[in-house]
Enzyme design. Sequence first.
Site, PDB file in Angstrom:
ATOM      1  N   ARG A  15      35.796  38.115  22.946  1.00  0.00           N
ATOM      2  CA  ARG A  15      36.087  39.000  24.068  1.00  0.00           C
ATOM      3  C   ARG A  15      36.683  38.179  25.194  1.00  0.00           C
ATOM      4  O   ARG A  15      36.601  36.950  25.212  1.00  0.00           O
ATOM      5  CB  ARG A  15      34.829  39.714  24.551  1.00  0.00           C
ATOM      6  CG  ARG A  15      33.726  38.803  25.030  1.00  0.00           C
ATOM      7  CD  ARG A  15      32.600  39.568  25.676  1.00  0.00           C
ATOM      8  NE  ARG A  15      33.045  40.295  26.863  1.00  0.00           N
ATOM      9  CZ  ARG A  15      32.230  41.031  27.622  1.00  0.00           C
ATOM     10  NH1 ARG A  15      30.951  41.152  27.308  1.00  0.00           N
ATOM     11  NH2 ARG A  15      32.683  41.646  28.686  1.00  0.00           N
ATOM     12  N   ASP A 195      40.624  33.258  29.858  1.00  0.00           N
ATOM     13  CA  ASP A 195      40.943  32.021  29.145  1.00  0.00           C
ATOM     14  C   ASP A 195      39.829  30.988  29.222  1.00  0.00           C
ATOM     15  O   ASP A 195      40.071  29.781  29.173  1.00  0.00           O
ATOM     16  CB  ASP A 195      42.251  31.410  29.679  1.00  0.00           C
ATOM     17  CG  ASP A 195      43.435  32.346  29.534  1.00  0.00           C
ATOM     18  OD1 ASP A 195      43.514  33.030  28.481  1.00  0.00           O
ATOM     19  OD2 ASP A 195      44.257  32.432  30.462  1.00  0.00           O
ATOM     20  N   ARG A 196      38.593  31.478  29.346  1.00  0.00           N
ATOM     21  CA  ARG A 196      37.410  30.618  29.406  1.00  0.00           C
ATOM     22  C   ARG A 196      37.432  29.678  30.612  1.00  0.00           C
ATOM     23  O   ARG A 196      36.693  28.697  30.658  1.00  0.00           O
ATOM     24  CB  ARG A 196      37.252  29.793  28.119  1.00  0.00           C
ATOM     25  CG  ARG A 196      37.109  30.639  26.850  1.00  0.00           C
ATOM     26  CD  ARG A 196      35.849  31.502  26.911  1.00  0.00           C
ATOM     27  NE  ARG A 196      35.553  32.130  25.637  1.00  0.00           N
ATOM     28  CZ  ARG A 196      35.914  33.363  25.305  1.00  0.00           C
ATOM     29  NH1 ARG A 196      36.623  34.099  26.145  1.00  0.00           N
ATOM     30  NH2 ARG A 196      35.576  33.874  24.138  1.00  0.00           N
ATOM     31  N   MET A 197      38.240  29.983  31.598  1.00  0.00           N
ATOM     32  CA  MET A 197      38.281  29.193  32.835  1.00  0.00           C
ATOM     33  C   MET A 197      37.284  29.789  33.826  1.00  0.00           C
ATOM     34  O   MET A 197      37.638  30.220  34.933  1.00  0.00           O
ATOM     35  CB  MET A 197      39.697  29.151  33.399  1.00  0.00           C
ATOM     36  CG  MET A 197      40.687  28.436  32.500  1.00  0.00           C
ATOM     37  SD  MET A 197      40.317  26.666  32.341  1.00  0.00           S
ATOM     38  CE  MET A 197      40.851  26.090  33.965  1.00  0.00           C
TER      39      MET A 197
END
Length: 217
Positions: A15, A195-197
Amino acid sequence: MDATSRPPSLAGLRRTYEGEPLLETGVAADPVTQFSLWFQEALDAGLPEPNAMVLATASAGGRPSARTVLLKGYDESGFVFYTNFESRKGRDLAENPRASLLFPWHPIRRQVRVEGSVVRLPHEESAAYFASRPYGSQIGAWASRQSAVVRSREELDARYEDLAARWPEEPPVPDFWGGFRVVPSEMEFWQGQLDRMHDRLRYRRTSTGWALERLAP
């Protein structure tokens, strides 16, 4: 392992996360105030049991254990929960009075982590909370030797019925039951981002107050 016994694929569970930026300039000066703001937003969002938190403890030998408990109060002095002192978590905390808490508010893409030392609440404070509990929960506190092996559900139910007959009205406070306060030394606020940032802001207690720092995601 044949095809019929393979575990399900986790690929479909991917997700994306997207939330408001969590910036140093937009948070409170102390973590308990910031927690209160986020907790209210979790309430406003209609999250089921936003006071549910994962409590992680470790024995004197370093054996870890985690379970979900309910937050029953908080202020500048710490975060309060109640339990059986003879349970696994109670024994862990007697041997190693440190703990970690995690509030997993997934629907709003947030989590809060707390680390700190743990102290028992005064008996008077635990007794006042015990008196506020529903009668069934009071009897349940007596009936359950938490974390002990029970031979059957019937044995547990019979013990409950015996104690309810013994105390048809409000029972006394068990001497093996009461509250703990987690006194935070660190608190981290996590906000999911694309973006997992992700944004991670950590408050760390120092000799002069709280230091705020950003952690890499």
